[in-house]
Design a protein around this motif. Structure first.
Motif, PDB file in Angstrom:
ATOM      1  N   THR A   1      20.836  52.826  36.836  1.00  0.00           N
ATOM      2  CA  THR A   1      20.419  53.594  38.012  1.00  0.00           C
ATOM      3  C   THR A   1      20.877  55.042  37.939  1.00  0.00           C
ATOM      4  OG1 THR A   1      20.548  51.605  39.380  1.00  0.00           O
ATOM      5  CG2 THR A   1      20.561  53.718  40.520  1.00  0.00           C
ATOM      6  N   ALA A   2      22.162  55.231  37.628  1.00  0.00           N
ATOM      7  CA  ALA A   2      22.700  56.596  37.557  1.00  0.00           C
ATOM      8  C   ALA A   2      21.981  57.408  36.478  1.00  0.00           C
ATOM      9  CB  ALA A   2      24.201  56.553  37.281  1.00  0.00           C
ATOM     10  N   GLY A   3      21.676  56.769  35.361  1.00  0.00           N
ATOM     11  CA  GLY A   3      20.981  57.462  34.282  1.00  0.00           C
ATOM     12  C   GLY A   3      19.581  57.890  34.676  1.00  0.00           C
ATOM     13  N   MET A   4      18.858  57.000  35.338  1.00  0.00           N
ATOM     14  CA  MET A   4      17.504  57.331  35.793  1.00  0.00           C
ATOM     15  C   MET A   4      17.538  58.437  36.848  1.00  0.00           C
ATOM     16  SD  MET A   4      15.285  55.463  34.156  1.00  0.00           S
ATOM     17  CE  MET A   4      13.853  55.425  35.223  1.00  0.00           C
ATOM     18  N   GLY A   5      18.511  58.353  37.769  1.00  0.00           N
ATOM     19  CA  GLY A   5      18.637  59.387  38.799  1.00  0.00           C
ATOM     20  C   GLY A   5      18.957  60.742  38.203  1.00  0.00           C
TER      21      GLY A   5
ATOM     22  N   PHE B   1      22.932  73.770  34.601  1.00  0.00           N
ATOM     23  CA  PHE B   1      22.660  72.776  35.642  1.00  0.00           C
ATOM     24  C   PHE B   1      22.875  71.357  35.136  1.00  0.00           C
ATOM     25  CE2 PHE B   1      19.677  69.851  37.703  1.00  0.00           C
ATOM     26  CZ  PHE B   1      20.051  69.987  39.025  1.00  0.00           C
ATOM     27  N   TRP B   2      22.373  71.060  33.932  1.00  0.00           N
ATOM     28  CA  TRP B   2      22.449  69.692  33.421  1.00  0.00           C
ATOM     29  C   TRP B   2      23.886  69.220  33.243  1.00  0.00           C
ATOM     30  CZ3 TRP B   2      25.025  68.784  28.911  1.00  0.00           C
ATOM     31  CH2 TRP B   2      25.194  69.855  28.027  1.00  0.00           C
TER      32      TRP B   2
ATOM     33  N   ASP C   1      19.318  59.291  44.447  1.00  0.00           N
ATOM     34  CA  ASP C   1      20.295  59.862  43.524  1.00  0.00           C
ATOM     35  C   ASP C   1      19.942  61.312  43.198  1.00  0.00           C
ATOM     36  OD1 ASP C   1      22.329  58.073  43.031  1.00  0.00           O
ATOM     37  OD2 ASP C   1      21.984  58.017  40.872  1.00  0.00           O
ATOM     38  N   ALA C   2      18.665  61.513  42.855  1.00  0.00           N
ATOM     39  CA  ALA C   2      18.201  62.853  42.493  1.00  0.00           C
ATOM     40  C   ALA C   2      18.237  63.794  43.697  1.00  0.00           C
ATOM     41  CB  ALA C   2      16.790  62.774  41.923  1.00  0.00           C
ATOM     42  N   VAL C   3      17.749  63.315  44.842  1.00  0.00           N
ATOM     43  CA  VAL C   3      17.709  64.139  46.058  1.00  0.00           C
ATOM     44  C   VAL C   3      19.109  64.612  46.440  1.00  0.00           C
ATOM     45  CG1 VAL C   3      17.371  63.976  48.553  1.00  0.00           C
ATOM     46  CG2 VAL C   3      15.579  63.202  47.001  1.00  0.00           C
TER      47      VAL C   3
ATOM     48  N   LEU D   1      18.090  61.859  35.168  1.00  0.00           N
ATOM     49  CA  LEU D   1      16.881  62.392  34.546  1.00  0.00           C
ATOM     50  C   LEU D   1      15.907  62.929  35.590  1.00  0.00           C
ATOM     51  CD1 LEU D   1      16.210  59.715  31.770  1.00  0.00           C
ATOM     52  CD2 LEU D   1      17.068  62.045  31.463  1.00  0.00           C
ATOM     53  N   LEU D   2      15.756  62.190  36.683  1.00  0.00           N
ATOM     54  CA  LEU D   2      14.836  62.617  37.734  1.00  0.00           C
ATOM     55  C   LEU D   2      15.292  63.923  38.372  1.00  0.00           C
ATOM     56  CD1 LEU D   2      12.262  61.800  39.258  1.00  0.00           C
ATOM     57  CD2 LEU D   2      13.709  60.577  40.890  1.00  0.00           C
ATOM     58  N   ALA D   3      16.600  64.078  38.561  1.00  0.00           N
ATOM     59  CA  ALA D   3      17.128  65.309  39.160  1.00  0.00           C
ATOM     60  C   ALA D   3      16.899  66.502  38.244  1.00  0.00           C
ATOM     61  CB  ALA D   3      18.618  65.150  39.456  1.00  0.00           C
ATOM     62  N   VAL D   4      17.088  66.320  36.945  1.00  0.00           N
ATOM     63  CA  VAL D   4      16.875  67.409  35.988  1.00  0.00           C
ATOM     64  C   VAL D   4      15.406  67.815  35.967  1.00  0.00           C
ATOM     65  CG1 VAL D   4      16.901  68.028  33.542  1.00  0.00           C
ATOM     66  CG2 VAL D   4      18.850  66.821  34.539  1.00  0.00           C
ATOM     67  N   LEU D   5      14.511  66.823  35.992  1.00  0.00           N
ATOM     68  CA  LEU D   5      13.083  67.115  35.931  1.00  0.00           C
ATOM     69  C   LEU D   5      12.555  67.733  37.223  1.00  0.00           C
ATOM     70  CD1 LEU D   5      11.845  63.857  34.133  1.00  0.00           C
ATOM     71  CD2 LEU D   5      12.062  66.146  33.142  1.00  0.00           C
ATOM     72  N   GLY D   6      13.144  67.357  38.360  1.00  0.00           N
ATOM     73  CA  GLY D   6      12.612  67.820  39.644  1.00  0.00           C
ATOM     74  C   GLY D   6      13.355  68.967  40.280  1.00  0.00           C
TER      75      GLY D   6
END
Length: 458
Positions: free
Chosen positions: A325-329, A138-139, A114-116, A331-336
């Motif tokens: 899943t979408a929520g976790m993805g 971005f967010w 999701d993040a990638v 957060l991971l995208a914002v952090l990475g």
């Protein structure tokens, strides 16, 4: 289009024959459209950065895509026969308890994908909005895309597959146009490097990164074939899946390979900026294609993640599972966001460490059973099976011995100059081990009936 059942039964129980009405042609689009994404273009650029341009890079792309697409096609064939999502079908070899481990790993894998997929799309969406005078952080851009993907995935397989088909045509035309323009425009900017002999380690990393991008879909494959009538020819399911997976990723990665020498680095920002520059008047088309490609890939990704979380033993509503899943993805995208390149390369290789052994076991169990066990191919074994233990052992050993990352290099990888061949070893070791387990079970069956299996297919 119909909304899929939201209860856990839609994942844990086989699709009844009267609901297996999906047209076979959608199998192609379900595996073609998701790979029309900037992440695939970045892989082509990454191959150049690894020191593998020209024909060497071409053969790396070809080998990686072949190795990655074949397991997906073989897994997809199982869908109409079992009527189950791919990770749930793991219970035939891993057992009801054992299949929870790869299912949960796959759910975590989906969050990562999701993040990638969302980082480059969000960057392109920001640039697209700037062209009409809107400036968004971005967010927020990421949130808009993630919400659209989530709503699509909550509808289930039918809505997702319809999106793949119709959005796929638009993405194909857009990326083909932009890709050809980029190749011609970048030709004069290519930097001629001194000829060097490619390193074996770099070739293996390249094949691993390319293969992982496709092989990851093996854990999704039957999710989008299980609603196809069981009477559909297996050969047709195989070739539609293989051609869809192979062609889309190879085309996108080839564009990346041909333009890679003219791009400063394989980061999404550099790739997108280059595409915008080369596209000229078609820049809005290029940015829109990159931005909205994440809808095609992450709608399928979030839907599969919902299945996987339920198969992992978390008994929640399928829609709620997609939300998690979408929520976790997100957060991971914002952090990475600022560390995309290093995270992406390592993530692609890390995914192979578990998916290769899992594929080896599942495919060997389905296709290599002794004749005496074939009638029991769709019986669900209770509890934790030896196959589940085999999966854990092979996965851990390949990581410890063969992995080659900035964080850790295994002793065998070090002796090979940093070459990571763990995914080859993992796949074949797990497959051979599963065949040995099946042979042992067949020998025991000749002595006494097998106990501990549920003699019904549900």
């Amino acid at each position: 289009m119909q909304i899929e059942e939201t209860g856990s039964a839609s994942v844990l129980e086989s699709v009844p024959p009267h609901l297996q009405t999906t047209r076979v042609d959608r199998v192609f689009w379900s595996h073609f459209s998701p790979n029309l994404a900037p992440a695939a273009w970045v892989i082509g650029v990454l191959v150049v950065v690894l020191g593998l341009p020209g024909w060497t890079g071409f053969w790396v792309l070809l080998a990686g895509n072949l190795l990655g697409s074949l397991p997906v096609a073989f897994c997809a064939v199982m869908g109409p026969k079992t009527g189950l999502p791919q990770m749930e079908a793991s219970r035939f070899s891993f057992g009801r308890v054992g299949k929870r481990v790869p299912s949960l790993i796959n759910w975590a894998n989906c969050v990562g994908w999701d993040a990638v997929n969302n980082v480059p799309s969000a960057l392109a969406f920001i640039l697209l909005l700037k062209m009409i005078g809107l400036s968004v952080p971005f967010w927020l851009a990421l949130g808009v895309l993630a919400l659209i993907q989530l709503l699509a995935s909550m509808g289930g397989h039918d809505i997702v597959q319809a999106i793949e088909k119709y959005l796929g045509w638009l993405l194909l035309v857009s990326f083909a146009t932009v890709g050809l323009m980029a190749v011609f425009q970048s030709a004069g900017q290519q930097v001629t490097a001194a000829a060097v002999v490619p390193k074996f380690a770099d070739i293996m990393v390249g094949i691993g990164a390319v293969g992982s991008f496709n092989m990851a879909w093996a854990a999704y494959a039957s999710d989008y074939t299980r609603y196809v009538p069981a009477s559909a020819p297996s050969s047709r399911i195989f070739w539609l899946t293989f051609s869809g997976t192979f062609l889309s990723s190879f085309i996108m990665e080839l564009f990346g390979l041909l333009t890679g020498a003219a791009i400063s680095d394989p980061s999404p920002g550099s790739v997108i900026a280059a595409l915008q520059n080369w596209s000229g008047l078609f820049a809005p088309v290029a940015l829109a294609a990159v931005a909205f490609s994440s809808i095609a890939i992450n709608a399928a990704n979030d839907n599969t993640a919902a299945y996987a979380l339920i198969s992992g033993g978390v008994r929640i509503n399928r829609m709620l599972s997609a939300v998690v899943t979408a929520g976790m993805g997100y957060l991971l995208a914002v952090l990475g966001e600022g560390r995309f390149v290093s995270l992406y390369e390592n993530y692609l290789l890390l995914a192979l460490y578990w998916i290769a052994p899992w594929c080896g076991i599942v495919l060997a169990d389905w296709y290599c059973r002794p004749a005496s066990l074939r009638s029991a191919r769709r019986e669900t074994l209770a509890g934790w099976t030896p196959s589940a233990t085999l999966f854990l052992v092979v996965t851990l050993l390949t990581i410890v011995l063969f992995s080659s990352t900035p964080l850790y290099t295994g002793p065998i990888a070090a002796r090979l100059g940093g070459a990571d061949i763990g995914y080859f070893v993992g796949f074949f070791s797990a497959a051979v081990g599963q065949i040995a387990l099946l042979q042992a079970r067949a020998r025991r069956q000749t002595v006494m009936p097998v106990h501990g299996a549920e003699n019904r297919f549900s």
